[in-house]
Design a protein around this motif. Sequence first.
Motif, PDB file in Angstrom:
ATOM      1  N   ALA A 188       0.840  -1.202   0.000  1.00  0.00           N
ATOM      2  CA  ALA A 188       0.000   0.000   0.000  1.00  0.00           C
ATOM      3  C   ALA A 188       0.870   1.245   0.000  1.00  0.00           C
ATOM      4  O   ALA A 188       2.047   1.217   0.366  1.00  0.00           O
ATOM      5  N   ASP A 189       0.265   2.361  -0.452  1.00  0.00           N
ATOM      6  CA  ASP A 189       0.947   3.648  -0.443  1.00  0.00           C
ATOM      7  C   ASP A 189       0.748   4.327   0.908  1.00  0.00           C
ATOM      8  O   ASP A 189      -0.291   4.183   1.553  1.00  0.00           O
ATOM      9  N   LEU A 190       1.764   5.080   1.326  1.00  0.00           N
ATOM     10  CA  LEU A 190       1.678   5.903   2.530  1.00  0.00           C
ATOM     11  C   LEU A 190       1.699   7.374   2.130  1.00  0.00           C
ATOM     12  O   LEU A 190       2.404   7.744   1.186  1.00  0.00           O
ATOM     13  N   PRO A 191       0.961   8.214   2.874  1.00  0.00           N
ATOM     14  CA  PRO A 191      -0.007   7.822   3.913  1.00  0.00           C
ATOM     15  C   PRO A 191      -1.202   7.109   3.300  1.00  0.00           C
ATOM     16  O   PRO A 191      -1.580   7.385   2.171  1.00  0.00           O
ATOM     17  N   GLY A 192      -1.752   6.180   4.085  1.00  0.00           N
ATOM     18  CA  GLY A 192      -2.820   5.351   3.522  1.00  0.00           C
ATOM     19  C   GLY A 192      -3.566   4.604   4.595  1.00  0.00           C
ATOM     20  O   GLY A 192      -3.991   5.192   5.588  1.00  0.00           O
ATOM     21  N   PRO A 193      -3.714   3.290   4.435  1.00  0.00           N
ATOM     22  CA  PRO A 193      -4.559   2.517   5.348  1.00  0.00           C
ATOM     23  C   PRO A 193      -3.982   2.456   6.759  1.00  0.00           C
ATOM     24  O   PRO A 193      -2.771   2.571   6.953  1.00  0.00           O
ATOM     25  N   ALA A 194      -4.867   2.238   7.720  1.00  0.00           N
ATOM     26  CA  ALA A 194      -4.444   2.070   9.105  1.00  0.00           C
ATOM     27  C   ALA A 194      -3.757   0.717   9.266  1.00  0.00           C
ATOM     28  O   ALA A 194      -3.933  -0.196   8.453  1.00  0.00           O
ATOM     29  N   HIS A 195      -2.962   0.601  10.326  1.00  0.00           N
ATOM     30  CA  HIS A 195      -2.213  -0.639  10.523  1.00  0.00           C
ATOM     31  C   HIS A 195      -3.159  -1.827  10.732  1.00  0.00           C
ATOM     32  O   HIS A 195      -2.842  -2.948  10.320  1.00  0.00           O
TER      33      HIS A 195
END
Length: 605
Positions: free
Chosen positions: A300-307
């Motif tokens: 996934a790309d950051l910033p993005g989904p929660a851990h």
Amino acid sequence: MPEPEVAPDLLEFARRWAAALRGSGGAELETMVVRLAKEIGEQTVRGVDDRFTALYRDCPTAVVLTDPAGVVTAVNPAFLRLAGQADEGGVLGRHVSGVGAAEGDRAGLREALDELSAGSPVLDDIEIGGADDTTRRVRMSVTRLPDGAPVFMFEDMHELRLLQETFEYQSLHDSVTGLPNAAHFRSKLEAMTGTGTAEQIALLHLDIDGFKVVSDGLGTEAAELVLRGVAGALRTVFTDHGAFLARLYGDVFAVALRGELTSTTVVDLAERAIAELAKPVHVDDGIGVGVSASVGIVLADLPGPAHTDLMRSAEVALHRAKELGKAQWVLFDPAADQAARERYRLASAIAGAMAGGEMSVAYQPHVVLPDARIVTSLNAALRWDHPELGRLRSDVFYPLAETTGLTVPLGRYLLAEALRTTADWRARFGSDAPMVCLTLPQRMAIDGDLVGIVRAELDRNGLDPRHLMLCTDSPSLLDERGDLIESIGHLAGLGVLFILNVTGLTDLELVPALGVPAPAVMLVGAIVDVLDVDEPPEWARRNVRQLVERAEELGIKVGAYGVHSQEHAELLFALGVVVGSGPYVPEHVTREEAEVWIGRAYPMG
């Protein structure tokens, strides 16, 4: 005569005693008694001094005595050891603040003197410097002696800090592999996803394939050696991209990567890890144990989904990888994830469907080929009348029940309902009642208590075992988790009939090879489907013909599932297949509809 310097109470006691004896010895006696009292007082003071000196010298706590200005007048041996001093020379005559390791610590010592002067004892943590340029964290207590002199006491916090660090390490790391544990990994992953940097993050979940075999076969110590070997292999592979490794639980490991990542890069690492894990780890007796791993990957790309979303996605991908077999990796696909969510949602509703009356038993007629005018038996199967998805076949929800542990309850429900119907039909129609056949889900077929379950249901409904026909297949016969062959032997001895579903000649040979008491087999799958065309290929005809010939040698009749048309039925009959079921007769009907055929020929219209 001047009075001796003794305690007032002791002096008064001496005077009273002398007055009482004055008649015996006069003034000289008074002088003697007073002198005695003084000597006793001096001895008492010396005793107190001796005890204080011994305590001061042998006390494990570092003690520094100063004058009111804070100049060191004495230190005990414990302080010399703590400060790394060979003798008192480097400390005596200096201001006590000089023992502080840094300016902040020295300021703290000076402030302690000021607070003490204001009448308040002091308790604080500081660092003191040693002769070898090392520092020690200490708990400092400052108070006054009875004569008003300040006394500094320093308790070494180094060992306590080491103990605390040890406890902290143990709480965050796995004791077997030394890798971070699940709690530490989740915390680290949360921190990695919380950065505002525009980059990529990858998460891999690895599950060791068949690890229970290693544990059960070689024992706990060997299993732990293998786990340490797995940890070492992963450390070898994942060295870049800020790799953070952990053992989550059991035989499941995780790796988090962050940086400039592509799916190709991460997949290459997963394949390298699978290859590295295959290298043997040598355990007791020189046994080399190599393992494989199923790997779920999310990128996934950051910033993005929660851990938490990343963890769930990696778990979904891992489940899909395990479904594919050993040593497989799967890259998380959002579309597949949506399908998986729907499957899991459906799986979670099975228990409620059983309790809510959404499950029912449908009946599939088995008829004599080719005209289908005679019903030989009825095959019972579960159907789920789902409020949103409509009627679902058992081959849709049986695999889902495996994930929730409800396969056996479903099988017991099917058995109970089918035998209750059989008992009712036999009571109403006598000898005209058809035989009911049911195929148990694989997990129930291999259940160690299958014989007890079947006997209990037969007794509950007042049925003879010969009134029941059970169908099974080769995967159930060969499943290492149970011993269906033994169960079949017990039930067949009671009178229960068995039918084996076969996909070809290899499955048929299991009958003599395993001693399966099956008087008939039913063809299923491609061997039947390939004949449902205008011009069936000769090799397809030959396959069925050879299987029928071998069955005749074994004294076994042959039927077929999936008969689609009258022409299909006639071809199968010409090849030796005598019983069939499928779309060319109603595939599944309710109990009430099935009663139409009881005791008479099936109406063809």
